[in-house]
Write a protein that holds these residues in place. Sequence first.
Motif, mmCIF file in Angstrom:
data_model
loop_
_atom_site.group_PDB
_atom_site.id
_atom_site.type_symbol
_atom_site.label_atom_id
_atom_site.label_comp_id
_atom_site.label_asym_id
_atom_site.label_seq_id
_atom_site.Cartn_x
_atom_site.Cartn_y
_atom_site.Cartn_z
ATOM 1 N N TRP A 106 45.146 28.179 34.726
ATOM 2 C CA TRP A 106 44.458 29.313 35.369
ATOM 3 C C TRP A 106 45.393 30.445 35.745
ATOM 4 C CZ3 TRP A 106 39.748 28.781 34.056
ATOM 5 C CH2 TRP A 106 39.175 27.502 33.965
ATOM 6 N N GLU A 107 46.611 30.086 36.221
ATOM 7 C CA GLU A 107 47.567 31.152 36.598
ATOM 8 C C GLU A 107 47.929 31.999 35.382
ATOM 9 O OE1 GLU A 107 48.740 32.552 39.394
ATOM 10 O OE2 GLU A 107 47.202 31.274 40.280
ATOM 11 N N LYS A 145 45.099 34.231 34.410
ATOM 12 C CA LYS A 145 45.013 35.384 35.315
ATOM 13 C C LYS A 145 45.997 36.479 34.904
ATOM 14 C CE LYS A 145 44.753 35.554 40.248
ATOM 15 N NZ LYS A 145 44.777 34.820 41.506
ATOM 16 N N GLU A 168 33.272 40.571 33.193
ATOM 17 C CA GLU A 168 33.285 40.231 34.627
ATOM 18 C C GLU A 168 33.120 38.727 34.867
ATOM 19 O OE1 GLU A 168 33.998 41.647 37.569
ATOM 20 O OE2 GLU A 168 34.653 43.347 36.354
ATOM 21 N N LYS A 225 36.280 36.896 34.302
ATOM 22 C CA LYS A 225 37.250 37.174 35.362
ATOM 23 C C LYS A 225 36.940 36.367 36.609
ATOM 24 C CE LYS A 225 38.003 41.578 36.314
ATOM 25 N NZ LYS A 225 37.858 43.046 36.155
ATOM 26 N N LYS A 226 35.648 36.342 36.972
ATOM 27 C CA LYS A 226 35.242 35.601 38.186
ATOM 28 C C LYS A 226 35.531 34.116 38.034
ATOM 29 C CE LYS A 226 31.770 38.705 40.079
ATOM 30 N NZ LYS A 226 30.629 39.346 39.438
ATOM 31 N N VAL A 267 37.841 32.673 36.233
ATOM 32 C CA VAL A 267 39.279 32.416 36.354
ATOM 33 C C VAL A 267 39.736 32.563 37.810
ATOM 34 C CG1 VAL A 267 41.580 33.263 35.685
ATOM 35 C CG2 VAL A 267 39.791 33.026 33.950
ATOM 36 N N GLU A 268 39.258 33.605 38.482
ATOM 37 C CA GLU A 268 39.675 33.840 39.873
ATOM 38 C C GLU A 268 39.200 32.707 40.804
ATOM 39 O OE1 GLU A 268 38.410 37.857 40.589
ATOM 40 O OE2 GLU A 268 39.972 38.568 39.214
ATOM 41 N N SER A 269 38.052 32.132 40.509
ATOM 42 C CA SER A 269 37.505 31.077 41.372
ATOM 43 C C SER A 269 38.325 29.779 41.267
ATOM 44 C CB SER A 269 36.051 30.795 41.015
ATOM 45 O OG SER A 269 35.991 30.111 39.774
ATOM 46 N N LYS A 270 39.129 29.684 40.205
ATOM 47 C CA LYS A 270 39.921 28.444 40.052
ATOM 48 C C LYS A 270 41.223 28.569 40.824
ATOM 49 C CE LYS A 270 36.969 26.862 37.002
ATOM 50 N NZ LYS A 270 35.993 25.829 37.269
#
Length: 205
Positions: A177-178, A181, A196, A199-200, A202-205
Amino acid sequence: MEQFDNIDDYIEDLKGKLANNPQCGNTHYNLGVAYLARRDFVEAESEFLDAVANSPKMAEAYVQLGGIALQRGDMKGCMNYNIQATQQRPFFAVPWGNIGFVQLQMGEVDQAHKSLKKAIKYDPDFVQAKVTMASVLINMQDYEEADKLLKDILDAHPEFGPAWNNKAIIDAHFEQWEDAKKCIAKAEEFGFDVPEDFKKEVESK
């Protein structure tokens, strides 16, 4: 090419040449490209049609017509013009790349794979075709191959946004995930609109 202060002067000059020689496919083609630069798609299309009417073997004009069709959302038209381009010049990589792109959009993944293989064979440095091929490989769930291809592309073209987006998809698949990102940030830095939802996720992980 003669130097012109602006695109309008260049267009007027080409029109003057056509008045003396209306059958010149090359001049019609150049005028079409000039209209494209001005984002005047209707005039450009008309000139490219005149170009192929006068020079039926001009594969580039078919490719441009395909691009205008795609701009209008006419996938079928884009496909047909690019097929005509390959009939005139079978080893011209660009139309094969475009055909592969349209086939992928239409969900014809196996056909897209074949077309893109040809594009890359005829022009090994054809970045757009390679990135589309990476999308095809992702669709075929061949993530390792896609990853290798994208690493090659990004080594040579680190500013190519769509490649970073594809790399993010692969990193997300492997739950890195990093890394995903970072790749999304790179894709956006170089002008690619990352969806979107992705993106969401990936960010939620």
